[in-house]
Design an enzyme around this catalytic site. Structure first.
Site, mmCIF file in Angstrom:
data_model
loop_
_atom_site.group_PDB
_atom_site.id
_atom_site.type_symbol
_atom_site.label_atom_id
_atom_site.label_comp_id
_atom_site.label_asym_id
_atom_site.label_seq_id
_atom_site.Cartn_x
_atom_site.Cartn_y
_atom_site.Cartn_z
ATOM 1 N N GLU A 39 0.556 4.506 10.031
ATOM 2 C CA GLU A 39 -0.902 4.574 9.782
ATOM 3 C C GLU A 39 -1.537 5.714 10.576
ATOM 4 O OE1 GLU A 39 -3.253 1.125 9.025
ATOM 5 O OE2 GLU A 39 -1.454 -0.057 8.619
ATOM 6 N N PHE A 45 0.884 -1.179 0.000
ATOM 7 C CA PHE A 45 0.000 0.000 0.000
ATOM 8 C C PHE A 45 0.914 1.218 0.000
ATOM 9 C CE2 PHE A 45 -2.257 3.279 2.456
ATOM 10 C CZ PHE A 45 -3.573 3.213 2.003
HETATM 11 C C1 LIG Z 1 8.330 1.301 9.304
HETATM 12 C C2 LIG Z 1 7.300 2.107 8.596
HETATM 13 C C3 LIG Z 1 6.424 1.476 7.734
HETATM 14 C C4 LIG Z 1 5.485 2.224 7.018
HETATM 15 N N1 LIG Z 1 4.662 1.603 6.111
HETATM 16 C C5 LIG Z 1 3.911 2.361 5.263
HETATM 17 C C6 LIG Z 1 3.205 1.758 4.171
HETATM 18 O O1 LIG Z 1 3.202 0.532 3.995
HETATM 19 N N2 LIG Z 1 2.540 2.556 3.309
HETATM 20 C C7 LIG Z 1 2.502 3.909 3.451
HETATM 21 O O2 LIG Z 1 1.876 4.569 2.634
HETATM 22 N N3 LIG Z 1 3.129 4.521 4.502
HETATM 23 C C8 LIG Z 1 3.853 3.778 5.394
HETATM 24 N N4 LIG Z 1 4.539 4.379 6.421
HETATM 25 C C9 LIG Z 1 4.496 5.835 6.553
HETATM 26 C C10 LIG Z 1 3.794 6.327 7.820
HETATM 27 O O3 LIG Z 1 2.422 6.146 7.716
HETATM 28 C C11 LIG Z 1 4.239 7.794 8.031
HETATM 29 O O4 LIG Z 1 5.586 7.754 8.476
HETATM 30 C C12 LIG Z 1 3.360 8.526 9.023
HETATM 31 O O5 LIG Z 1 2.071 8.736 8.496
HETATM 32 C C13 LIG Z 1 3.942 9.902 9.426
HETATM 33 O O6 LIG Z 1 4.368 10.630 8.327
HETATM 34 P P1 LIG Z 1 5.844 11.267 8.338
HETATM 35 O O7 LIG Z 1 6.788 10.174 8.694
HETATM 36 O O8 LIG Z 1 6.071 11.964 7.047
HETATM 37 O O9 LIG Z 1 5.828 12.307 9.518
HETATM 38 P P2 LIG Z 1 5.323 13.833 9.455
HETATM 39 O O10 LIG Z 1 3.964 13.891 8.832
HETATM 40 O O11 LIG Z 1 6.390 14.682 8.867
HETATM 41 O O12 LIG Z 1 5.179 14.158 11.005
HETATM 42 C C14 LIG Z 1 6.267 14.605 11.827
HETATM 43 C C15 LIG Z 1 5.700 15.012 13.195
HETATM 44 O O13 LIG Z 1 4.780 16.115 13.014
HETATM 45 C C16 LIG Z 1 3.521 15.776 13.581
HETATM 46 N N5 LIG Z 1 2.439 16.352 12.784
HETATM 47 C C17 LIG Z 1 2.300 16.371 11.431
HETATM 48 N N6 LIG Z 1 1.155 16.963 11.094
HETATM 49 C C18 LIG Z 1 0.537 17.319 12.235
HETATM 50 C C19 LIG Z 1 -0.677 18.003 12.545
HETATM 51 N N7 LIG Z 1 -1.520 18.411 11.599
HETATM 52 N N8 LIG Z 1 -0.976 18.231 13.859
HETATM 53 C C20 LIG Z 1 -0.134 17.822 14.848
HETATM 54 N N9 LIG Z 1 1.032 17.179 14.618
HETATM 55 C C21 LIG Z 1 1.361 16.943 13.326
HETATM 56 C C22 LIG Z 1 3.461 14.251 13.537
HETATM 57 O O14 LIG Z 1 2.532 13.742 14.477
HETATM 58 C C23 LIG Z 1 4.903 13.890 13.867
HETATM 59 O O15 LIG Z 1 5.083 13.911 15.257
HETATM 60 C C24 LIG Z 1 5.427 3.634 7.197
HETATM 61 C C25 LIG Z 1 6.292 4.254 8.102
HETATM 62 C C26 LIG Z 1 7.227 3.524 8.789
HETATM 63 C C27 LIG Z 1 8.167 4.237 9.720
#
Ligand SMILES: Cc1cc2nc3c(=O)[nH]c(=O)nc-3n(C[C@H](O)[C@H](O)[C@H](O)COP(=O)(O)OP(=O)(O)OC[C@H]3O[C@@H](n4cnc5c(N)ncnc54)[C@H](O)[C@@H]3O)c2cc1C
Length: 378
Positions: free
Chosen positions: A362, A119
């Site tokens: 997620e 996904f």
């Molecule tokens: C091991 C692993 C497996 C994964 N597998 C998948 C997968 O199979 N498919 C897929 O599509 N994705 C996957 N992901 C991605 C995962 O869903 C994202 O890492 C997650 O949604 C956070 O996005 P980001 O890492 O860009 O953090 P960011 O969005 O940059 O967030 C950084 C910080 O800012 C905070 N923040 C951001 N926006 C807000 C807001 N509006 N209000 C308050 N706080 C906020 C967050 O809570 C966090 O603390 C995976 C991630 C990991 C680490």
């Protein structure tokens, strides 16, 4: 809430976890992946299609059944949840939005353990903010297909997937999430490549990488659902997906509690087992209470899914609570192990590292709080 079939399934899942996963969990963590054949073995037991209807190779079970299996697997190794992805993120988009042909071609082989799906929503510049998606998949009239360009990151099963559901902008005139569509992309197609397998803090047996698309030709029949409805697809899949991740958190927390209880009964200091020290016993009481709160939230959310009730807020609550609880329970369980807990010889070390992910993927805990407060204040 539970029936006899649920109890039987729990017993089966527990047996599989103890016999097939637990003995190899540390090795799989070191080798960055489970041995080949384990997914097929899990599929043979029916774990690849717990919630998938019989006509697509599944068992046609409910979400409580899925939560039970995820909980039991994660009690011994959190990465084992990736063996069950065809029930959630990998399979659900096909099940709920795919055509009959797409289900037969992509969903069924995945459920049977013959193919691996993924996904792909997250991008380097679009994590919590899916509206910032930059991957494009634009219709090319001359070639009679869509052309996919862009990069997805952190994709679970990315290094070994046979195909993926990829979310991309198909209309550049629409702003934010509105122009996003979902496409089924096969790994063998020209222009498809993968980044290196990520070296993660934990859950090494659940492999992760970037997916890269360079002018990949996507035929019309590989559009999933309606054009420009991709964000809606992703969000509706994520509701159930979050209940599954919450079940992971529950399993990790329950597994850590089991390890802490067992260790505290064995370890002798000051002439008696440390469980006889009230501070240790009270820690165990706190942990057990938090695990039980999480269990109630998770299974209530799963029950709502089974009854086709609106579950967005309950799923967000379960995911938020489970993510935070598995971390605090893992912390306390490692503390009870003392210095031994910091050594890789003890499974609590691996479990504690795995716990850290549950409050991030997620939808982070903060995003869950946005969903919950948004529902409270609308
Ligand atoms: C091991 C692993 C497996 C994964 N597998 C998948 C997968 O199979 N498919 C897929 O599509 N994705 C996957 N992901 C991605 C995962 O869903 C994202 O890492 C997650 O949604 C956070 O996005 P980001 O890492 O860009 O953090 P960011 O969005 O940059 O967030 C950084 C910080 O800012 C905070 N923040 C951001 N926006 C807000 C807001 N509006 N209000 C308050 N706080 C906020 C967050 O809570 C966090 O603390 C995976 C991630 C990991 C680490």
């Amino acid at each position: 809430m539970f029936e006899k079939k649920h109890e039987m399934l729990r017993k089966l899942a527990k047996e599989f976890a103890e016999k097939e996963i637990k003995p190899i969990a540390d090795e799989a963590e070191k080798n960055n992946g489970y041995p080949e054949g384990l997914m097929q073995k899990a599929a043979k037991y029916g774990f690849g299609g717990i919630t998938i209807p019989v006509e697509y190779g599944g068992a046609g079970g409910d979400y409580k059944s899925l939560a039970i299996v995820v909980e039991e697997f994660c009690k011994v190794d959190a990465a084992a949840s990736s063996l069950l992805m065809s029930n959630s993120l990998s399979g659900a988009p096909y099940l709920y939005f795919g055509t009959e042909e797409q289900k037969q071609k992509y969903l069924k082989p995945m459920v049977l353990g013959e193919k691996i799906g993924a996904f792909a929503l997250t991008e380097p510049g679009a994590g919590s903010d899916s509206g910032a998606t930059q991957t494009t998949c634009l219709w090319d009239e001359e070639q009679g297909c869509y052309i996919l360009n862009g990069r997805k990151c952190f994709i679970t099963m990315g290094p070994i997937c046979d195909h993926a559901v990829v979310f991309a902008k198909s209309d550049l005139n629409e702003k934010g999430t509105r122009g996003i569509s979902a496409f089924i992309v096969e790994a063998g197609w020209e222009g498809f490549s993968r980044g290196k397998t990520e070296e993660k803090m934990g859950m090494h047996a659940s492999v992760t990488s970037d997916l890269i698309f360079n002018n990949v030709k996507v035929p019309k029949e590989n559009l999933l659902g309606e054009e420009k409805k991709g964000f809606k697809i992703a969000m509706s899949i994520l509701d159930a997906g979050r209940v599954t991740v919450a079940s992971q958190g529950l399993g990790i927390a329950a597994g850590c509690l089991d390890l802490a209880i067992a260790y505290s009964k064995e370890r002798v200091q000051f002439g008696r087992p440390i469980c006889k020290l009230q501070d240790v016993a009270f820690k165990l009481a706190d942990m057990a209470t938090e695990v039980e709160c999480t269990r109630q939230l998770v299974y209530t959310a799963a029950d709502k899914l089974d009854k086709h009730e609106k579950v967005t807020m309950q799923a967000a609550m379960a995911k938020y609570k489970a993510g935070e609880v598995c971390n605090s329970v893992a912390y306390k369980a490692l503390q009870i192990h003392g210095g031994y807990g910091y050594m890789q010889d003890y499974p609590i070390e691996r479990m504690s590292r795995a716990a850290r992910l549950v409050s991030i993927y997620e939808g982070t805990s903060e995003i869950q709080k946005l969903v919950i407060s948004g529902n409270l204040l609308k």
